[in-house]
Enzyme design. Structure first.
Site, PDB file in Angstrom:
ATOM      1  N   GLY A 122       0.841  -1.199   0.000  1.00  0.00           N
ATOM      2  CA  GLY A 122       0.000   0.000   0.000  1.00  0.00           C
ATOM      3  C   GLY A 122       0.874   1.246   0.000  1.00  0.00           C
ATOM      4  O   GLY A 122       1.054   1.882   1.036  1.00  0.00           O
ATOM      5  N   TYR A 123       1.419   1.548  -1.131  1.00  0.00           N
ATOM      6  CA  TYR A 123       2.316   2.703  -1.244  1.00  0.00           C
ATOM      7  C   TYR A 123       1.599   3.857  -1.959  1.00  0.00           C
ATOM      8  O   TYR A 123       1.353   4.906  -1.396  1.00  0.00           O
ATOM      9  CB  TYR A 123       3.551   2.304  -2.055  1.00  0.00           C
ATOM     10  N   SER A 124       1.270   3.607  -3.224  1.00  0.00           N
ATOM     11  CA  SER A 124       0.711   4.673  -4.056  1.00  0.00           C
ATOM     12  C   SER A 124      -0.692   5.046  -3.608  1.00  0.00           C
ATOM     13  O   SER A 124      -1.423   4.228  -3.059  1.00  0.00           O
ATOM     14  CB  SER A 124       0.636   4.235  -5.507  1.00  0.00           C
ATOM     15  N   GLU A 131      18.961  -2.264  -2.984  1.00  0.00           N
ATOM     16  CA  GLU A 131      19.391  -3.197  -4.020  1.00  0.00           C
ATOM     17  C   GLU A 131      18.348  -4.292  -4.204  1.00  0.00           C
ATOM     18  O   GLU A 131      18.074  -5.062  -3.300  1.00  0.00           O
ATOM     19  CB  GLU A 131      20.718  -3.825  -3.569  1.00  0.00           C
ATOM     20  N   SER A 133       8.706   6.254 -11.758  1.00  0.00           N
ATOM     21  CA  SER A 133       8.687   6.274 -13.225  1.00  0.00           C
ATOM     22  C   SER A 133      10.083   6.572 -13.766  1.00  0.00           C
ATOM     23  O   SER A 133      10.946   7.080 -13.052  1.00  0.00           O
ATOM     24  CB  SER A 133       7.726   7.352 -13.713  1.00  0.00           C
ATOM     25  N   ASN A 134      10.290   6.252 -15.020  1.00  0.00           N
ATOM     26  CA  ASN A 134      11.600   6.518 -15.619  1.00  0.00           C
ATOM     27  C   ASN A 134      11.942   7.999 -15.567  1.00  0.00           C
ATOM     28  O   ASN A 134      13.117   8.367 -15.468  1.00  0.00           O
ATOM     29  CB  ASN A 134      11.642   6.001 -17.057  1.00  0.00           C
ATOM     30  N   GLU A 135      10.927   8.839 -15.604  1.00  0.00           N
ATOM     31  CA  GLU A 135      11.176  10.281 -15.497  1.00  0.00           C
ATOM     32  C   GLU A 135      11.746  10.615 -14.115  1.00  0.00           C
ATOM     33  O   GLU A 135      12.688  11.405 -13.997  1.00  0.00           O
ATOM     34  CB  GLU A 135       9.888  11.072 -15.748  1.00  0.00           C
TER      35      GLU A 135
END
Lengths: 357, 395, 357, 395
Positions: free
Chosen positions: B127-129, B244, B380-382
């Site tokens: 439950g993060y986002s 990691e 996200s990659n951004e």
């Protein structure tokens, strides 16, 4: 030189847009597009009544349009609304039958639905590799072979099949249920079928049909390009709205420069793709029709991928959900590429033209 | 420089390969190879097989039932699993909560919870986002108010992957509403059958049910379920995000996808020749082979650094970004290779129908669409690029 | 598994780096690289004294290295300093002569400079298309044909020429001035010549030399990849420094997100390219040497273009000037691609391997 | 929609074509086709030929000696010039200062200066950029202090293209040092032989001398040389930057480069076949052909909008960005097509040596490097994207 639609076409687009906005909202679209028969027969009849099929054919064959820009106009609106009705199969069949004396009225009125069966598992795009054969049988013909992913066949009353009689490709008609058929929905909505022809009785519609088929396929490609342009416009607007409204780290995400630049690049490519679709529409009666169509379909294929991927990425998680319309636009835009020749296949046609010149 | 594996590592590889040959159920491998989602029962089965061998918790120290493997051993294991089409284990308990408990948990928490992860009694979800928060974790709104020995939790979580199979959830909640954004957050554990916790499915782009929303309405969770200090949850969140993780680059997935793709393009024909003999397709395939080959070495180089330094540097975010780009390009290429045959909606009807769709490739378009997520989730990659620009490039 | 340089190689790299930093600053480099003889004979002698040529050859042939990582180490340093000395021609010749009994000492000591003449106007990369012919003439041979852009020939005492005797490719030696030769500087510094062979007397060095030549070319490609890695590191550092210091609109340009993301992408690709160069260096004695070299050279070609173009773009006008070192790095990085096979040529080798597998 | 040209436009095209066939000197066309810089004398010669025909100032109204052409006519002229390898005219007087004078100049300025541009007596250069300011024009530092009827100018300008041939310069100077950045700037004209103005060459990446630095040290310029109001120079600067310029997309250049490239790739051989028969090269060529074909239409669409609306919209910046990307890709492809033969440093020695280098392609690598500038100058592509994001996309 004039890049505005004529009044007639603007009226057609307006009434079609209004009709789709009123009767084909995205919730309705998703309901019918993903469940058999993978379109809405009632809306189909209404669309035909609106005259959109007549717009695809010139007056001398009972229509009231038939020019490249007519096809452009109809499919741009269908694309904007993500409409899964089998208009593309109708166009393909109508344009293939232009080379015959056939009465087009039953198709134009929407009462008899057709599909055009061309592609095969090992020949999805290229006519030269077609293996389905036609054989004489008494006064008629029989067809044997496999046709894959025949768009609209799941709901067709009749199917025009491209088959090989020796070196010549011919066009043959079978009833919709004459052959074993597996129907399925498509990941981007709408339906198709695989046909398993096994000495299936058929009527010859046109022998030596290769030129007619090539022309019909080019009309279909133009239609797909225009559909993509409409769908890209809608996907772009949705994305830009989201970027203006959605905040993250206390700012609208549209204020982040990296996203701004990518949005600009995307919008630029959409305009480029629109330009080549316009050019192809203008060249449909020219000797270099096929080359212009391939140029457009290649650029459309490259651009739809960019728009689908970037619009999902920039809207983030929400665009990954079924609930949110952008996801369905992304799927349709992606899959348009693999209809009637993908970007690479069309690039190879343009390469061949350069090498031959 | 020496790119060869030591004799011990080669022996380890042989051991892993033999284990997989003997123990990996063929039906699971096939389903995984075909790109279809596994059933819960299949996941549990494979989990139990690995646990029986002691090879389940690859990032945990031995004292807690982990393998104690070096990063290179984990890499070898990952690579062999990919070659054998073994499914990945679930990360929520093993790769995420486990290390958090080991680092931040009380002895009691470790003693109680770690064994339950290993033996499969607990299936954890995350439950993060939150809706409207996306990659901006610090803005989370779910509140936990202290009431005696309980927290009373109200709010909503989303993107809870495979929550439908879980019995427990770990979440970030705001315990001090007045604190500045990153402060005032705590890390708490909850049973999903707690009254006031409700899970609802989210349907994804390709039609599958993989993620969920979780609603908390006056849900009471014992304060003892908190991991770490109150209001120090951000430390744990950061640890989790930068910790990691085995194979952040997803090299295993990519190797498997590349091998499937080669097989497909040698088998299928287009324009009167094998797909792989089409120069434009072959060029795409060769380019991605080269990128993937480079990624394998980049991954090993960073593993090797991590082994030397004890911790991976910030540049490991590069592995996530480039790794997802490569995986997505492979998914794209599979979809292209199938052409129109990628279009049918995956369904149980079609799955059984080998006449219609190559079973090895049935779900390729669905997988392409589903995997657009990998460049969005987990930061996200951004966001990764923002971080890299600051930490690695000093911009 | 170990990605650190051995102590010996680290010492070699350190002393070479120090030597180049002391004696070959960019101003000196630009002075000698762009004016005949397009390198600095004095520095050349000193480099040879330093042992960098010995590092390219194994002990049994008089060197003290000769492994992939030795070549990597030397050329990475040369690349970082943008050094235009003709070490690549020496490497090519040394590795080609490994298949012979030739005494390598005159080359290793730097006293006799050689070049290897392979490419031709219509066969810049591919041995199969070589048209220069060798013909017997009494006890010796004569060569006829044209060799283009022979790197280092402008300063060579002798040239090894690849020529065709029927189906076989052989290696022949001529004196540096034996044939008509046009020398010129290169746009990225350093020099080369075109050779016009017209029944030019030559000595046979190795018949059936194709395998030896291919291997030598692969060593040269590895060297170019390593040189590129060194040069990319330097170009990147220069760019990042600039981005941190240069302000525009009141902020360091490195704080603009769009540029940040592009810088991250560039740095990521450099690491990827370094990885494949390392892998190729490790595979130089393996049967799939050529495939690994082609993979590396393709990725290097893609990456050098990205680094050259993006570093100039992000630094802006200043990087367009001769004065500013970044421009010379950009040129060298760009032109490395067209040495010994460009990105597309090497991709075709990788494609062929995939198709044959 | 109708993409055909009107009979009048076709007749115009025929007229242009005939003019070029008869009047364009072959040596100038060849030098231009070969990608080499023109000498000043060649530029002057072509300028005079165009002026004699009345076709020099394509963006000026007829009353000032311009052509009064429609955007479509200008497009046709541009396209035909490209096909015939005619060089472009210099933009500083014709496309930049001329329109500024017409819009902002006094009657006296127009009467004196416009004819001198047309007949070639004045060769203007530009003093916009300053060292350290780049695309950030508002930060300019060159100061002009009022002293009686003069401005006394101190400061430095850079990137002054072909300034070595010019006799006059127009510049932006700061006339009010206390005003906010954009305010306090004026637009003034100066003779280059004014004491205190010194020009020094800048050598560019490929070795050529094309741009210069200009130093002002107590240079006195009459106040009468100011165009527009004092401290209102920013209005003129913006007008210049966004003003409709003929062929901002550079379609003409690209058409010429594409045709050269096709000829080269049919003529040269690689791996035992024509370059154009190499599938990877042909794919690159076809892709750029498609992009260029699209750009031609996009350009026409925007011309057509501009004709209707009197002014181009902000989206014309797209033409600059995409147009430069296409031109640079063509330059890249030419360099690739030549392979190692692109490497020799262009020099007068080599130019004469047809045995060595295909004279049609002698300067291709140099042109590639030189043309990296086109995405940097005139408002870098990054600046254009910033502007587009705000004005066109509302972000």
């Amino acid at each position: 030189m004039d890049f505005e639609k004529t009044d007639d076409r603007r009226m057609l687009a307006d009434s079609l847009d209004r009709f789709l906005a009123d009767t084909y909202p995205i919730e309705h679209r998703n309901r019918v597009a993903y469940a058999a028969p993978f379109h809405d027969p009632e809306r189909w009849a209404e669309l035909a009544e609106l005259g959109i099929l007549h717009a695809l054919v010139p007056e001398e064959r009972g229509g009231f349009g038939g020019a490249g820009f007519d096809v452009f106009t109809v499919f741009e609106s269908l694309g904007r609304a993500l409409c899964p009705e089998p208009v593309l199969p109708a166009l393909l069949v109508l344009r293939a039958l232009m080379a015959t004396e056939a009465d087009l009225e039953p198709i134009l009125s929407g009462t008899r639905r057709y599909a055009l069966a061309v592609g095969e598992p090992d020949a999805p795009y290229d006519l030269d590799a077609i293996e389905t054969t036609a054989a004489r049988s008494g006064a008629g013909w029989t067809l044997t072979g496999r046709k894959s992913v025949v768009y609209g066949a799941q709901t067709a009353d009749a199917i025009l099949v491209v088959a090989r009689d020796g070196d010549a490709l011919g066009l043959y008609e079978i009833e919709g249920d004459a052959a074993e058929r597996i129907d399925y929905g498509l990941i981007d909505g709408g339906g198709a079928s695989d046909l398993f022809l096994d000495a299936t009785p058929a009527d010859l519609v046109l022998a030596d049909a290769e030129a007619a088929i090539r022309e019909a396929l080019d009309w279909g490609r133009l239609a797909l390009c225009a559909e993509a342009v409409g769908a890209m416009d809608a996907a772009r607007d949705m994305m830009l709205d989201y970027m203006r409204q959605r905040t993250q780290f206390g700012r609208p995400i549209g204020s982040f420069q990296a996203l701004q630049h990518r949005a600009v690049e995307m919008v630029t490519e959409i305009e480029q793709a629109r330009s080549l679709t316009i050019l192809a529409a203008a060249r449909m009666d020219d000797p270099d029709r096929a080359r212009h169509v391939s140029m457009a379909k290649n650029l459309i294929g490259r651009t739809t991928q960019l728009v689908a991927e970037e619009s999902v990425q920039m809207q983030g998680g929400i665009a990954m959900t079924w609930e949110y319309p952008a996801s369905h636009y992304a799927k349709r835009l992606t899959m348009i590429d693999t209809q009637l020749g993908d970007a690479d296949w069309h690039l190879e046609q343009v390469m061949a033209a350069l090498q031959a010149a | 420089m020496d790119l060869s594996f030591s004799p011990e590592e080669e022996a380890f590889r042989a051991e892993v390969r033999q284990f997989l040959a003997e123990e990996l159920p063929e039906d699971i491998a096939r389903r995984n190879r075909e790109g279809r989602e596994l059933e819960k029962a299949d996941m549990d089965r494979w989990h139990a097989i690995l646990n029986a061998r002691g090879w389940l918790a690859v990032t945990w120290p031995e004292e807690y039932g982990g393998t104690g493997w070096t990063p290179v051993q984990r890499h070898i294991f990952e690579e062999e699993c990919a070659r054998a089409s073994a499914p990945r284990t679930l990360s929520f308990g093993l790769a995420m909560l486990g290390p958090v408990l080991i680092k931040f948990g009380t002895e009691a928490q470790k003693a109680e919870l770690l064994p339950r992860i290993l033996d499969g009694r607990d299936w954890w979800c995350q439950g993060y986002s939150e809706p409207g928060a996306g990659s901006d974790l610090a803005g989370l709104k779910t509140r936990a108010e202290r009431d005696g020995d309980d927290y009373v939790i109200n709010g909503q979580k989303t993107w809870t992957t495979l929550g439908q199979h879980a019995n427990r959830i770990f979440c970030l909640v705001r315990t001090d509403p007045d604190a500045k954004k990153q402060a005032g957050i705590s890390f708490v554990l909850a049973d999903l059958d707690t009254p006031g916790i409700e899970m609802r499915p989210i349907r994804l782009i390709e039609g599958g049910h993989e993620v969920n929303e979780v609603f908390f309405t006056d849900a009471r969770v014992p304060v003892a379920n908190r991991v770490g200090e109150e209001n120090q949850g951000w430390t744990i969140a950061k640890y989790l995000l930068t910790h990691e993780r085995t194979n952040i680059a997803g090299v295993g997935f990519s190797i498997q996808a590349f091998e499937n793709l080669c097989a497909l393009s040698r088998k299928s024909r287009r324009n009167g020749r094998r797909m792989i003999d089409d120069p434009l397709f072959a060029a795409r395939l060769a380019r991605i082979e080269i990128d993937l080959e480079a990624m394998k070495i980049t991954n090993l180089r960073m593993l090797s650094d991590a082994t030397k330094n004890g911790q991976p540097g910030p540049e490991s975010s590069m592995l996530k970004v480039k790794g997802t780009v490569i995986r997505q390009a492979l998914n794209d290429l599979s979809r292209r290779a199938l052409g129109p045959a990628a279009a049918p909606f995956p369904s149980e009807d079609l799955e059984g129908n080998a006449a219609l769709v190559d079973p090895d490739q049935a779900a390729n378009a669905a997988r392409y669409f589903n995997n657009r997520k990998i460049s969005i989730y987990g930061g996200s990659n951004e966001i990764q690029k923002n971080i890299l620009a600051k930490t690695m490039l000093g911009l």
